[in-house]
Design a protein around this motif. Structure first.
Motif, PDB file in Angstrom:
ATOM      1  N   THR A  84      17.442  10.893 -13.434  1.00  0.00           N
ATOM      2  CA  THR A  84      17.793  11.925 -12.450  1.00  0.00           C
ATOM      3  C   THR A  84      18.196  11.286 -11.124  1.00  0.00           C
ATOM      4  O   THR A  84      19.093  11.785 -10.445  1.00  0.00           O
ATOM      5  N   PHE A 144      27.684  17.164  -9.035  1.00  0.00           N
ATOM      6  CA  PHE A 144      27.359  18.568  -9.302  1.00  0.00           C
ATOM      7  C   PHE A 144      28.557  19.511  -9.165  1.00  0.00           C
ATOM      8  O   PHE A 144      28.403  20.728  -9.244  1.00  0.00           O
ATOM      9  N   SER A 168      30.128  21.805 -13.932  1.00  0.00           N
ATOM     10  CA  SER A 168      29.029  22.576 -14.519  1.00  0.00           C
ATOM     11  C   SER A 168      28.362  21.835 -15.677  1.00  0.00           C
ATOM     12  O   SER A 168      27.158  21.994 -15.918  1.00  0.00           O
ATOM     13  N   VAL A 198      25.809  19.600 -14.153  1.00  0.00           N
ATOM     14  CA  VAL A 198      24.648  20.390 -13.724  1.00  0.00           C
ATOM     15  C   VAL A 198      23.740  20.652 -14.924  1.00  0.00           C
ATOM     16  O   VAL A 198      22.509  20.530 -14.830  1.00  0.00           O
ATOM     17  N   ALA A 199      24.345  20.994 -16.046  1.00  0.00           N
ATOM     18  CA  ALA A 199      23.570  21.249 -17.269  1.00  0.00           C
ATOM     19  C   ALA A 199      22.840  19.993 -17.726  1.00  0.00           C
ATOM     20  O   ALA A 199      21.684  20.053 -18.169  1.00  0.00           O
ATOM     21  N   PHE A 238      21.867  17.470 -15.793  1.00  0.00           N
ATOM     22  CA  PHE A 238      20.776  17.236 -14.843  1.00  0.00           C
ATOM     23  C   PHE A 238      19.580  18.137 -15.160  1.00  0.00           C
ATOM     24  O   PHE A 238      18.432  17.680 -15.184  1.00  0.00           O
ATOM     25  N   GLN A 239      19.851  19.398 -15.423  1.00  0.00           N
ATOM     26  CA  GLN A 239      18.772  20.341 -15.732  1.00  0.00           C
ATOM     27  C   GLN A 239      18.060  19.956 -17.023  1.00  0.00           C
ATOM     28  O   GLN A 239      16.829  20.079 -17.128  1.00  0.00           O
ATOM     29  N   SER A 240      18.823  19.447 -17.990  1.00  0.00           N
ATOM     30  CA  SER A 240      18.235  19.011 -19.259  1.00  0.00           C
ATOM     31  C   SER A 240      17.305  17.818 -19.050  1.00  0.00           C
ATOM     32  O   SER A 240      16.195  17.768 -19.608  1.00  0.00           O
ATOM     33  N   MET A 298      15.814  16.970 -16.250  1.00  0.00           N
ATOM     34  CA  MET A 298      14.651  17.443 -15.495  1.00  0.00           C
ATOM     35  C   MET A 298      13.649  18.143 -16.409  1.00  0.00           C
ATOM     36  O   MET A 298      12.433  17.963 -16.267  1.00  0.00           O
ATOM     37  N   GLN A 299      14.161  18.928 -17.346  1.00  0.00           N
ATOM     38  CA  GLN A 299      13.281  19.628 -18.287  1.00  0.00           C
ATOM     39  C   GLN A 299      12.527  18.641 -19.158  1.00  0.00           C
ATOM     40  O   GLN A 299      11.336  18.814 -19.436  1.00  0.00           O
TER      41      GLN A 299
END
Length: 269
Positions: free
Chosen positions: A126, A136, A139, A142-143, A145-147, A149-150
């Protein structure tokens, strides 16, 4: 002018290749790990040839001091950390490092070693993504990065549950006299510190094992974790070693009294 640029580029490539060969020779010839040489060599390969990077990490793991190379497996360029070559390399490293511990501690050491990697891998990834210019704006990024982070949150929860379970079995021995390599010892510290989603766990551990944590990680390390725990609980820091929100103490004298008990440097009034 174009020819001059090409010549300069060619010389630079030859120089880099020469340096790489020199590093390889030093790494292969040394009986023990020379961390600076490995740092340079892995740095050279990890950007362009991950398999070669893993080969040299594996080569060094078996040398005296080789456990210090294990953290290279958390490098963001190995993401998503599930290729066959990557997993085989990590398993090989585990098999070598496990030889240095008693058979009854092998499972413990390997669990903690992996917990250390899981704690760090996704955080480092990250950080790389955050530092990428205009990342960012897309999109898809962004997806991604969110993955990542999850995944980080999931492994933080798994690590917290693991440490909670291990402390129930080993108690303070796990903190003070952990029979494992340095990577496993680091894991205990990092899991406590990064259990931000479970501050009640942090508080329980920091309260129950206060003396052991101070003995292993120092008074400042304990104060940092305790203040972080207080912040996660929505309270003010106690020692003001960790002060994410830049809060000003209501009573500096009281804070210094608490610091003095731990042997920490006094705050300026």
């Amino acid at each position: 002018m174009k020819n001059v640029v090409l010549i300069v580029f060619a010389i630079a490539c030859l120089t880099a290749h020469s340096q790489e060969i020199s590093l390889q020779k030093r790494v292969m010839a040394s009986d023990s790990v020379v961390l600076a040489d490995y740092d340079s060599l892995i740095g050279f390969y990890i950007e362009k040839d991950a398999d070669s990077a893993m080969y040299f990490i594996n080569f060094g793991i078996g040398k005296p001091g080789g456990s210090l190379l294990y953290p290279f497996y958390k490098h963001p360029n190995f993401y998503p950390y599930n290729s066959t070559n990557y997993l085989q390399a990590r398993n090989y490293a585990d098999s070598i490092l496990n030889l240095a511990v008693g058979s009854k501690d092998t499972a413990l050491c390997q669990q903690l070693r992996h917990a250390y990697l899981f704690d760090q891998m996704f955080r480092l990834k990250t950080n790389v993504l955050l530092a990428t210019p205009n990342f960012f704006a897309d999109s898809a990024n962004v997806a991604l990065f969110q993955s990542v982070m999850q995944q980080q949150l999931q492994y933080d929860a798994k690590n917290t549950a693991l440490l909670d379970s291990l402390l129930n079995v080993y108690g303070k021995k796990l903190i003070v006299d952990c029979p494992c390599d340095i990577n496993a010892v680091r894991a205990v510290n990092l899991i406590i510190m990064h259990a931000d989603a479970n501050p009640t766990f942090q508080y329980k551990v920091l309260s129950k094992y206060k003396k052991s944590i101070i003995k292993r990680y120092g008074a400042e390390g304990y104060a940092f974790m305790y203040d972080r725990c207080m912040t996660n609980l929505g309270k003010k820091p106690v020692y003001y070693i960790y002060n994410r929100d830049n809060l000003i103490p209501d009573n500096v004298r009281k804070v210094n009294k608490r610091r003095k008990k731990l042997g920490l440097e006094q705050m300026a009034n």
